[in-house]
Enzyme design. Structure first.
Site, short mmCIF file in Angstrom:
data_model
loop_
_atom_site.label_atom_id
_atom_site.label_comp_id
_atom_site.label_asym_id
_atom_site.label_seq_id
_atom_site.Cartn_x
_atom_site.Cartn_y
_atom_site.Cartn_z
CE LYS A 1 -13.70 -0.26 4.14
NZ LYS A 1 -14.55 -1.49 4.13
CE1 TYR B 1 -11.25 -4.64 1.39
CE2 TYR B 1 -11.61 -2.93 -0.28
CZ TYR B 1 -11.63 -3.35 1.06
OH TYR B 1 -12.05 -2.48 2.04
CG ASN C 1 -17.44 -1.74 6.48
OD1 ASN C 1 -16.69 -1.05 5.79
ND2 ASN C 1 -17.22 -3.02 6.71
CG HIS D 1 -9.10 -1.79 5.35
ND1 HIS D 1 -9.42 -3.09 5.11
CD2 HIS D 1 -7.75 -1.75 5.53
CE1 HIS D 1 -8.31 -3.83 5.14
NE2 HIS D 1 -7.28 -3.03 5.39
CD GLU E 1 -4.38 -4.57 4.50
OE1 GLU E 1 -4.43 -3.78 5.46
OE2 GLU E 1 -5.20 -5.51 4.35
P1 ADP Z 1 -13.28 -6.33 7.35
O1 ADP Z 1 -13.23 -5.01 6.61
O2 ADP Z 1 -14.07 -6.21 8.63
O3 ADP Z 1 -11.92 -6.96 7.54
P2 ADP Z 1 -13.74 -8.35 5.29
O4 ADP Z 1 -12.26 -8.41 5.10
O5 ADP Z 1 -14.46 -9.63 5.53
O6 ADP Z 1 -14.16 -7.33 6.46
O7 ADP Z 1 -14.40 -7.69 4.00
C1 ADP Z 1 -13.79 -6.58 3.38
C2 ADP Z 1 -14.87 -5.55 3.09
O8 ADP Z 1 -15.80 -6.09 2.14
C3 ADP Z 1 -15.75 -5.18 4.29
O9 ADP Z 1 -15.17 -4.19 5.11
C4 ADP Z 1 -17.00 -4.68 3.61
O10 ADP Z 1 -16.78 -3.38 3.07
C5 ADP Z 1 -17.13 -5.66 2.44
N1 ADP Z 1 -17.94 -6.84 2.79
C6 ADP Z 1 -17.55 -7.90 3.55
N2 ADP Z 1 -18.53 -8.81 3.67
C7 ADP Z 1 -19.57 -8.33 2.94
C8 ADP Z 1 -20.90 -8.80 2.66
N3 ADP Z 1 -21.34 -9.97 3.15
N4 ADP Z 1 -21.69 -8.05 1.88
C9 ADP Z 1 -21.27 -6.87 1.39
N5 ADP Z 1 -20.04 -6.36 1.60
C10 ADP Z 1 -19.19 -7.07 2.38
MG MG Z 2 -10.60 -7.67 6.09
#
Ligand code: ADP
Ligand code: MG
Length: 136
Positions: free
Chosen positions: A10, A50, A117, A120, A131
């Protein structure tokens, strides 16, 4: 079973010059890079990628962030790659990501954001198929 997963480094990780460290982690763990490109994700593609999060409070900021700069998108292949890569990447919230995971080892201290974070990774076979189709 040999699987393919869609992984994105990212914009925060690109800005922090972590591309090499993260790719090294995947290759050291035995994953094969099948395809790889650097792009800035257009808004429409980000919204498709997303779509499951549309309507959530963090969604607008997530779209803004993921389109904010270059990302590195890749297809990684390996044995049980989808769940294996999720384990390597670690918990969604870097504050909760354990040592030994990418999010755990490369998080900024203190963690400022759940959204930023670094990585992805597809969460299931059907998301991986969807995807990979979206990005390649
Ligand atoms: P992952 O990437 O671990 O699969 P998710 O699919 O739940 O996580 O969420 C997609 C992305 O949205 C996350 O990687 C993060 O960048 C963002 N995200 C998820 N939950 C939150 C939250 N509670 N607050 C802010 N950003 C979030
Ligand atoms: Mg996810």
């Amino acid at each position: 079973m040999i699987e393919q997963s869609l992984v994105i480094i990212k914009p925060d990780a690109v800005r922090r010059k972590l591309i090499g460290m993260i790719l090294n982690r995947f290759e050291t763990e035995g994953l094969l890079i099948k395809k790889l490109k650097m792009i800035q994700i257009p808004r429409e593609l980000a919204e498709k990628h997303y779509a499951e999060h549309e309507g959530k409070d963090f969604y607008p900021n997530l779209i803004k962030f993921i389109t904010s700069g270059n990302v590195v998108v890749m297809i990684l292949e390996g044995e049980n790659a989808i769940s294996f890569i999720r384990e390597l990447v670690g918990a969604t919230n870097p504050a909760e990501a354990e040592k030994g995971t990418i999010r755990g080892d490369f998080k900024e201290q203190p963690v400022k954001s759940v959204t930023e974070n670094m990585v992805h990774a597809s969460d299931s076979k059907s998301s991986a198929r969807r995807e990979i189709e979206l990005f390649f």
